[in-house]
Design a protein around this motif. Structure first.
Motif, mmCIF file in Angstrom:
data_model
loop_
_atom_site.group_PDB
_atom_site.id
_atom_site.type_symbol
_atom_site.label_atom_id
_atom_site.label_comp_id
_atom_site.label_asym_id
_atom_site.label_seq_id
_atom_site.Cartn_x
_atom_site.Cartn_y
_atom_site.Cartn_z
ATOM 1 N N SER A 187 -2.571 1.810 -13.278
ATOM 2 C CA SER A 187 -1.205 1.864 -13.105
ATOM 3 C C SER A 187 -0.447 0.994 -11.983
ATOM 4 O O SER A 187 -0.958 0.718 -11.052
ATOM 5 C CB SER A 187 -0.775 3.633 -12.448
ATOM 6 O OG SER A 187 0.737 3.523 -12.489
ATOM 7 N N SER A 188 0.587 0.418 -12.338
ATOM 8 C CA SER A 188 1.509 -0.091 -11.418
ATOM 9 C C SER A 188 1.637 0.324 -10.249
ATOM 10 O O SER A 188 1.676 -0.081 -9.061
ATOM 11 C CB SER A 188 2.922 -0.636 -11.928
ATOM 12 O OG SER A 188 2.531 -1.391 -13.230
ATOM 13 N N ARG A 189 1.560 1.748 -10.160
ATOM 14 C CA ARG A 189 1.847 2.489 -8.682
ATOM 15 C C ARG A 189 0.746 2.423 -7.943
ATOM 16 O O ARG A 189 0.664 2.665 -6.706
ATOM 17 C CB ARG A 189 2.304 4.156 -9.226
ATOM 18 C CG ARG A 189 3.680 4.043 -9.847
ATOM 19 C CD ARG A 189 3.941 5.644 -10.339
ATOM 20 N NE ARG A 189 5.061 5.664 -11.313
ATOM 21 C CZ ARG A 189 6.258 5.910 -10.726
ATOM 22 N NH1 ARG A 189 6.618 6.212 -9.504
ATOM 23 N NH2 ARG A 189 7.023 6.048 -11.638
ATOM 24 N N ASN A 190 -0.554 1.960 -8.526
ATOM 25 C CA ASN A 190 -1.512 1.984 -7.509
ATOM 26 C C ASN A 190 -1.639 1.036 -6.798
ATOM 27 O O ASN A 190 -2.219 1.139 -5.662
ATOM 28 C CB ASN A 190 -2.947 1.825 -8.564
ATOM 29 C CG ASN A 190 -3.107 2.904 -9.560
ATOM 30 O OD1 ASN A 190 -2.580 3.930 -9.589
ATOM 31 N ND2 ASN A 190 -4.273 2.719 -10.459
ATOM 32 N N MET A 191 -0.854 -0.107 -6.872
ATOM 33 C CA MET A 191 -0.548 -1.023 -5.806
ATOM 34 C C MET A 191 -0.057 -0.409 -4.428
ATOM 35 O O MET A 191 -0.188 -0.957 -3.234
ATOM 36 C CB MET A 191 0.672 -1.969 -6.332
ATOM 37 C CG MET A 191 0.194 -3.099 -7.331
ATOM 38 S SD MET A 191 1.406 -4.227 -7.791
ATOM 39 C CE MET A 191 0.560 -5.128 -8.941
ATOM 40 N N ARG A 192 0.615 0.909 -4.706
ATOM 41 C CA ARG A 192 1.186 1.286 -3.385
ATOM 42 C C ARG A 192 0.252 2.407 -2.559
ATOM 43 O O ARG A 192 0.619 2.930 -1.471
ATOM 44 C CB ARG A 192 2.384 2.145 -3.833
ATOM 45 C CG ARG A 192 3.594 1.419 -4.042
ATOM 46 C CD ARG A 192 4.587 2.119 -4.663
ATOM 47 N NE ARG A 192 5.176 3.238 -3.821
ATOM 48 C CZ ARG A 192 5.702 4.272 -4.379
ATOM 49 N NH1 ARG A 192 6.336 4.238 -5.656
ATOM 50 N NH2 ARG A 192 6.223 5.234 -3.644
ATOM 51 N N LEU A 193 -0.922 2.330 -3.175
ATOM 52 C CA LEU A 193 -2.128 3.111 -2.521
ATOM 53 C C LEU A 193 -3.174 2.158 -1.859
ATOM 54 O O LEU A 193 -3.452 1.051 -1.986
ATOM 55 C CB LEU A 193 -2.968 3.602 -3.955
ATOM 56 C CG LEU A 193 -2.526 4.695 -4.639
ATOM 57 C CD1 LEU A 193 -3.407 4.960 -5.835
ATOM 58 C CD2 LEU A 193 -1.872 5.881 -3.897
ATOM 59 N N SER A 194 -3.643 2.952 -0.675
ATOM 60 C CA SER A 194 -4.493 2.205 0.132
ATOM 61 C C SER A 194 -5.954 2.273 -0.508
ATOM 62 O O SER A 194 -5.937 2.984 -1.426
ATOM 63 C CB SER A 194 -4.668 2.634 1.452
ATOM 64 O OG SER A 194 -4.976 3.948 1.412
ATOM 65 N N GLU A 195 -6.778 1.404 -0.207
ATOM 66 C CA GLU A 195 -8.093 1.258 -0.621
ATOM 67 C C GLU A 195 -8.702 2.773 -0.451
ATOM 68 O O GLU A 195 -9.322 3.229 -1.411
ATOM 69 C CB GLU A 195 -9.077 0.276 0.088
ATOM 70 C CG GLU A 195 -8.658 -1.169 -0.488
ATOM 71 C CD GLU A 195 -8.646 -1.352 -2.031
ATOM 72 O OE1 GLU A 195 -9.514 -0.785 -2.666
ATOM 73 O OE2 GLU A 195 -7.748 -1.818 -2.508
ATOM 74 N N THR A 196 -8.570 3.496 0.704
ATOM 75 C CA THR A 196 -8.962 4.821 0.810
ATOM 76 C C THR A 196 -8.462 5.698 -0.161
ATOM 77 O O THR A 196 -9.087 6.387 -0.722
ATOM 78 C CB THR A 196 -8.738 4.968 2.349
ATOM 79 O OG1 THR A 196 -9.223 4.371 3.120
ATOM 80 C CG2 THR A 196 -9.394 6.652 2.432
ATOM 81 N N GLU A 197 -7.046 5.709 -0.276
ATOM 82 C CA GLU A 197 -6.489 6.598 -1.295
ATOM 83 C C GLU A 197 -7.047 6.461 -2.581
ATOM 84 O O GLU A 197 -6.970 7.298 -3.323
ATOM 85 C CB GLU A 197 -4.823 6.434 -1.049
ATOM 86 C CG GLU A 197 -4.328 7.007 0.298
ATOM 87 C CD GLU A 197 -2.856 6.585 0.305
ATOM 88 O OE1 GLU A 197 -2.091 7.334 0.936
ATOM 89 O OE2 GLU A 197 -2.528 5.541 -0.130
ATOM 90 N N LYS A 198 -7.125 5.314 -2.840
ATOM 91 C CA LYS A 198 -7.756 4.830 -4.331
ATOM 92 C C LYS A 198 -9.096 5.404 -4.545
ATOM 93 O O LYS A 198 -9.178 6.268 -5.593
ATOM 94 C CB LYS A 198 -7.690 3.254 -4.560
ATOM 95 C CG LYS A 198 -6.594 2.460 -4.751
ATOM 96 C CD LYS A 198 -6.914 0.990 -5.200
ATOM 97 C CE LYS A 198 -5.536 0.312 -5.585
ATOM 98 N NZ LYS A 198 -5.829 -1.161 -5.807
ATOM 99 N N GLU A 199 -9.867 5.456 -3.710
ATOM 100 C CA GLU A 199 -11.100 6.129 -3.716
ATOM 101 C C GLU A 199 -11.118 7.686 -3.719
ATOM 102 O O GLU A 199 -11.540 8.090 -4.825
ATOM 103 C CB GLU A 199 -12.043 5.717 -2.657
ATOM 104 C CG GLU A 199 -12.557 4.133 -2.706
ATOM 105 C CD GLU A 199 -13.389 3.974 -4.151
ATOM 106 O OE1 GLU A 199 -14.189 4.811 -4.719
ATOM 107 O OE2 GLU A 199 -13.067 2.821 -4.772
#
Length: 281
Positions: A187-199
């Motif tokens: 998602s384009s919104r994933n750009m706003r997540l930190s690497e920790t939040e992505k995991e």
């Protein structure tokens, strides 16, 4: 790849392609492109003479002005990604006045009730905004085929209904969700997540897969309780989870063998709202 920044020049291009009898495949975007978007153009390339992309952050589908303001805008990178894909013939980056020449108003549609379910209930007027911009883009691009990702499954069903209501001669194609290595829906919104939040957010897809297994042995009420328990602690806040009929998008409390169902989930990770879904076996 040709890039058009206004309606007049783009219209001349489209009319030329049409006069030559070329078929047009189209996938509209709001930019901040990722591999999920590219997968749309991979499908379009298979069955069209010309593949067209558009990039336009549509103001009328945002309920929250802050969300609109924070939406990532990466035009130069987007153009490079489209060029490097070697899949797209033209990208249209219209101005607001090209899409809304009479002022920024959204039309009102009757999509048979599916606009009031899930995202429609959470974001009143959202799908009127989606319908308004897509109808105008369809008018300008004149596609034979249009491609939308299943991550926004409700939006896909809305577009199918839009084409039916307006009697447009456009075939709508749903394209499977493209996921990160950990299962997080791209998602384009994933750009706003930190690497920790992505995991950490990988739990969303893992939960959906568990739901698919749980439907074999548990009631839907028990499944909902399990999902709520997964997200009741930690930094992720469950906004809603439901199992719905894929056609009506209405939530169900039991499953029948002769219908198709899908699990839908929305989770807020900090200020980022993530949506995902999974077709149930």
């Amino acid at each position: 790849m040709q890039v058009f920044y206004d309606y007049n020049s783009f219209s001349n291009y489209i009319n030329t392609q049409k006069k030559q009898g070329k078929s047009i495949g189209f996938a509209p975007t709001m930019g901040a492109l990722h591999e999920g978007h590219i997968s749309l153009y991979q499908e379009a390339r298979k069955e069209n003479d010309i593949v067209v992309s558009s990039i336009f952050v549509n103001p009328t589908q945002f309920n929250n002005p802050e969300d609109l303001e924070k939406y990532p805008r990466t035009i130069e990178d987007d153009i490079k990604k489209l060029e490097n894909s070697n899949l797209v013939d033209a990208v249209y980056i219209p101005r607001v006045e090209d899409i809304y020449p009479n002022g920024m108003e959204r039309k009102s549609y009757n999509f048979g009730g599916i606009e009031n379910e899930m995202e429609g209930a959470a974001r009143p007027g959202h799908f009127d905004g989606v319908g308004t911009v897509v109808e105008e883009l369809f008018r300008q691009v004149q596609p034979d085929n249009a491609y939308f990702g299943e991550k926004d499954f409700q939006q896909l069903k809305i577009i199918e209904k839009l084409v039916e209501v307006l009697d447009l001669k456009i075939k709508i194609h749903g394209v499977k969700i493209h996921r990160e290595h950990n299962g997080l829906a791209m998602s384009s919104r994933n750009m706003r997540l930190s690497e920790t939040e992505k995991e950490t957010s990988s739990i969303i897809y893992k939960t959906l897969k568990q739901v698919n297994d749980w439907t074999k042995t548990l009631s839907i009420s028990d499944i909902k309780e399990k999902v709520e328990n997964i997200f009741c602690q930690g930094e992720m806040a469950l906004e809603y989870f439901m199992i719905a009929d894929e056609e009506t998008l209405k939530e169900v409390d039991s499953l029948s063998e002769n219908k198709n169902y899908r699990a839908f989930i929305v989770v807020n990770v900090g200020s980022v709202r993530l949506i995902d879904n999974l077709h149930l076996d």
